[in-house]
Design a protein around this motif. Structure first.
Motif, PDB file in Angstrom:
ATOM      1  N   MET A   1       0.407  -1.197  -0.104  1.00 49.90           N
ATOM      2  CA  MET A   1       0.701  -0.186  -0.121  1.00 49.90           C
ATOM      3  C   MET A   1       0.666   1.377   0.213  1.00 49.90           C
ATOM      4  O   MET A   1       0.641   2.344  -0.784  1.00 49.90           O
ATOM      5  CB  MET A   1      -0.868  -0.101   1.254  1.00 49.90           C
ATOM      6  CG  MET A   1      -1.929   0.868   1.249  1.00 49.90           C
ATOM      7  SD  MET A   1      -3.359   0.735   0.216  1.00 49.90           S
ATOM      8  CE  MET A   1      -4.424   2.265   0.860  1.00 49.90           C
ATOM      9  N   SER A   2       1.697   1.321   0.532  1.00 45.91           N
ATOM     10  CA  SER A   2       3.089   2.296   0.607  1.00 45.91           C
ATOM     11  C   SER A   2       3.908   2.558  -0.327  1.00 45.91           C
ATOM     12  O   SER A   2       3.506   4.421  -1.231  1.00 45.91           O
ATOM     13  CB  SER A   2       3.241   2.357   1.841  1.00 45.91           C
ATOM     14  OG  SER A   2       4.581   1.249   2.257  1.00 45.91           O
ATOM     15  N   ASP A   3       4.024   1.504  -1.191  1.00 45.79           N
ATOM     16  CA  ASP A   3       3.933   1.927  -2.541  1.00 45.79           C
ATOM     17  C   ASP A   3       2.750   2.913  -3.641  1.00 45.79           C
ATOM     18  O   ASP A   3       3.731   3.547  -4.567  1.00 45.79           O
ATOM     19  CB  ASP A   3       4.507   0.695  -3.301  1.00 45.79           C
ATOM     20  CG  ASP A   3       5.831  -0.071  -3.025  1.00 45.79           C
ATOM     21  OD1 ASP A   3       6.697   1.058  -2.121  1.00 45.79           O
ATOM     22  OD2 ASP A   3       5.564  -1.622  -3.096  1.00 45.79           O
ATOM     23  N   GLU A   4       1.616   2.064  -3.110  1.00 50.04           N
ATOM     24  CA  GLU A   4       1.084   2.920  -3.838  1.00 50.04           C
ATOM     25  C   GLU A   4       0.985   4.900  -3.713  1.00 50.04           C
ATOM     26  O   GLU A   4       0.459   5.150  -4.544  1.00 50.04           O
ATOM     27  CB  GLU A   4      -0.762   2.375  -3.508  1.00 50.04           C
ATOM     28  CG  GLU A   4      -0.615   1.014  -4.752  1.00 50.04           C
ATOM     29  CD  GLU A   4      -1.895   0.223  -3.965  1.00 50.04           C
ATOM     30  OE1 GLU A   4      -2.907   0.660  -3.635  1.00 50.04           O
ATOM     31  OE2 GLU A   4      -2.192  -0.747  -4.757  1.00 50.04           O
ATOM     32  N   LEU A   5       0.712   5.108  -2.623  1.00 46.12           N
ATOM     33  CA  LEU A   5       0.909   6.365  -2.351  1.00 46.12           C
ATOM     34  C   LEU A   5       1.936   6.808  -2.719  1.00 46.12           C
ATOM     35  O   LEU A   5       1.595   8.633  -2.976  1.00 46.12           O
ATOM     36  CB  LEU A   5       0.428   5.962  -0.890  1.00 46.12           C
ATOM     37  CG  LEU A   5      -0.653   5.887   0.301  1.00 46.12           C
ATOM     38  CD1 LEU A   5      -0.798   5.598   1.833  1.00 46.12           C
ATOM     39  CD2 LEU A   5      -1.757   6.713  -0.420  1.00 46.12           C
ATOM     40  N   ALA A   6       3.110   6.437  -2.826  1.00 49.40           N
ATOM     41  CA  ALA A   6       4.029   7.086  -3.297  1.00 49.40           C
ATOM     42  C   ALA A   6       4.101   7.462  -4.683  1.00 49.40           C
ATOM     43  O   ALA A   6       4.592   8.284  -4.974  1.00 49.40           O
ATOM     44  CB  ALA A   6       5.122   5.613  -3.381  1.00 49.40           C
ATOM     45  N   GLN A   7       2.963   6.397  -5.636  1.00 47.35           N
ATOM     46  CA  GLN A   7       3.313   7.160  -6.844  1.00 47.35           C
ATOM     47  C   GLN A   7       2.029   8.106  -6.905  1.00 47.35           C
ATOM     48  O   GLN A   7       1.651   8.188  -7.819  1.00 47.35           O
ATOM     49  CB  GLN A   7       2.368   6.287  -7.489  1.00 47.35           C
ATOM     50  CG  GLN A   7       3.433   4.590  -8.317  1.00 47.35           C
ATOM     51  CD  GLN A   7       3.921   3.634  -8.108  1.00 47.35           C
ATOM     52  OE1 GLN A   7       2.673   3.426  -9.065  1.00 47.35           O
ATOM     53  NE2 GLN A   7       4.672   2.289  -8.195  1.00 47.35           N
ATOM     54  N   VAL A   8       1.063   7.964  -6.272  1.00 53.98           N
ATOM     55  CA  VAL A   8      -0.149   9.675  -6.387  1.00 53.98           C
ATOM     56  C   VAL A   8       0.435  10.426  -6.343  1.00 53.98           C
ATOM     57  O   VAL A   8       1.225  11.212  -5.571  1.00 53.98           O
ATOM     58  CB  VAL A   8      -0.861   9.290  -5.118  1.00 53.98           C
ATOM     59  CG1 VAL A   8      -1.998  10.365  -5.158  1.00 53.98           C
ATOM     60  CG2 VAL A   8      -2.014   7.786  -5.861  1.00 53.98           C
ATOM     61  N   PRO A   9       0.666  11.533  -7.442  1.00 52.31           N
ATOM     62  CA  PRO A   9       1.263  12.803  -7.476  1.00 52.31           C
ATOM     63  C   PRO A   9       0.254  14.019  -6.717  1.00 52.31           C
ATOM     64  O   PRO A   9      -0.687  13.416  -6.180  1.00 52.31           O
ATOM     65  CB  PRO A   9       0.817  13.079  -8.742  1.00 52.31           C
ATOM     66  CG  PRO A   9      -0.253  12.315  -9.060  1.00 52.31           C
ATOM     67  CD  PRO A   9      -0.431  11.339  -7.907  1.00 52.31           C
ATOM     68  N   ASP A  10       1.016  14.890  -6.381  1.00 51.48           N
ATOM     69  CA  ASP A  10       0.646  15.844  -5.464  1.00 51.48           C
ATOM     70  C   ASP A  10      -0.528  16.539  -6.181  1.00 51.48           C
ATOM     71  O   ASP A  10      -0.626  17.093  -7.181  1.00 51.48           O
ATOM     72  CB  ASP A  10       2.078  16.691  -5.825  1.00 51.48           C
ATOM     73  CG  ASP A  10       1.492  17.661  -4.127  1.00 51.48           C
ATOM     74  OD1 ASP A  10       0.571  17.895  -3.620  1.00 51.48           O
ATOM     75  OD2 ASP A  10       2.006  19.136  -4.486  1.00 51.48           O
ATOM     76  N   PRO A  11      -1.451  16.273  -5.719  1.00 47.90           N
ATOM     77  CA  PRO A  11      -2.859  16.757  -5.927  1.00 47.90           C
ATOM     78  C   PRO A  11      -2.624  18.607  -6.397  1.00 47.90           C
ATOM     79  O   PRO A  11      -3.669  19.023  -7.194  1.00 47.90           O
ATOM     80  CB  PRO A  11      -4.541  16.911  -5.095  1.00 47.90           C
ATOM     81  CG  PRO A  11      -3.047  15.638  -3.921  1.00 47.90           C
ATOM     82  CD  PRO A  11      -2.041  15.913  -4.065  1.00 47.90           C
ATOM     83  N   ALA A  12      -2.039  19.254  -5.772  1.00 48.74           N
ATOM     84  CA  ALA A  12      -1.787  20.583  -5.746  1.00 48.74           C
ATOM     85  C   ALA A  12      -1.339  20.690  -7.155  1.00 48.74           C
ATOM     86  O   ALA A  12      -1.811  21.801  -8.177  1.00 48.74           O
ATOM     87  CB  ALA A  12      -1.356  21.469  -5.021  1.00 48.74           C
ATOM     88  N   LYS A  13       0.193  19.929  -7.405  1.00 45.59           N
ATOM     89  CA  LYS A  13       0.846  20.152  -8.257  1.00 45.59           C
ATOM     90  C   LYS A  13       0.172  19.709  -9.758  1.00 45.59           C
ATOM     91  O   LYS A  13       0.373  20.365 -10.462  1.00 45.59           O
ATOM     92  CB  LYS A  13       1.971  18.921  -8.295  1.00 45.59           C
ATOM     93  CG  LYS A  13       3.176  19.636  -9.197  1.00 45.59           C
ATOM     94  CD  LYS A  13       4.155  18.257  -9.128  1.00 45.59           C
ATOM     95  CE  LYS A  13       5.594  18.129 -10.086  1.00 45.59           C
ATOM     96  NZ  LYS A  13       6.683  17.323  -9.733  1.00 45.59           N
ATOM     97  N   LEU A  14      -1.264  18.925  -9.756  1.00 43.77           N
ATOM     98  CA  LEU A  14      -1.611  18.332 -11.112  1.00 43.77           C
ATOM     99  C   LEU A  14      -2.415  19.377 -11.022  1.00 43.77           C
ATOM    100  O   LEU A  14      -3.001  19.626 -12.542  1.00 43.77           O
ATOM    101  CB  LEU A  14      -2.268  16.779 -10.458  1.00 43.77           C
ATOM    102  CG  LEU A  14      -3.166  15.845 -11.337  1.00 43.77           C
ATOM    103  CD1 LEU A  14      -2.528  16.013 -12.410  1.00 43.77           C
ATOM    104  CD2 LEU A  14      -3.274  15.211 -10.894  1.00 43.77           C
TER     105      LEU A  14
END
Length: 192
Positions: A1-14
């Motif tokens: 699960m921690s690997d998946e969270l690391a791949q989620v882009p920064d919402p503000a940057k997105l």
């Protein structure tokens, strides 16, 4: 699960990137509109050019074909523009073109299309107009232009036009309509 969270882009940057792309799309759409206008309008007179006229003529032929509407084209040629250019200069010739364009535009309905086909030639598309109405419009426009005074730098010169009329048929092509209207204009010049 921690690997998946690391791949989620920064919402503000997105969100910033989405906003940047939307602004870029808006800018590009405006450029496309400007280029389309430049490609289809005369650079000196605020009227469609030949390309814009051909587009309008094609659409009008489509309406005539589909709905059985009546329509006509007027082919307008200014008489004596070369004399104005030669005696008063090209600035005067340009002013004469602008004056004729204004008179033509004012003399038809706002739903009709007036275009500069090139040089001293104009085309007018008359929607919902049969041959008799088109002939009457042509005569009225020719009279209005002949009655107008053209003055440049204190020198007055007469303006006149020859106008040919072609009724638009349901099986017409733009080239065929223009050719018939052009031939009718030359017959009108020869008769004058």
């Amino acid at each position: 699960m921690s690997d998946e969270l690391a791949q989620v882009p920064d919402p503000a940057k997105l969100a910033r990137e989405v906003d940047r792309l939307r602004a870029m799309i808006t800018t590009l759409e405006e450029r496309v509109r400007l280029l389309d206008h430049l490609a289809h309008h005369d650079s000196m007179i605020d009227l469609p050019n030949r390309r814009g006229f051909m587009r309008q003529l094609g659409m009008l032929i489509g309406r005539v074909s589909r709905y059985g509407d009546s329509a006509a084209m007027l082919f307008v040629d200014i008489d004596g523009l070369k004399l104005i250019n030669d005696s008063l200069g090209h600035k005067a010739g340009d002013q004469a073109l602008i004056q004729v364009a204004d008179l033509l535009s004012q003399g038809v309905r706002t739903s009709d299309c007036v275009a500069r086909l090139g040089g001293d030639e104009f085309g007018i598309l008359l929607d919902h107009s049969d041959e008799q109405a088109a002939l009457e419009t042509a005569a009225r426009l020719a009279d209005q232009i002949a009655a107008a005074t053209f003055t440049c730098d204190g020198v007055s010169m007469p303006l006149s036009v020859a106008i040919g009329v072609a009724v638009i048929g349901s099986d017409d092509t733009p080239a065929a309509v223009i050719a018939r209207a052009d031939e009718a204009m030359y017959r009108e010049k020869a008769a004058a």
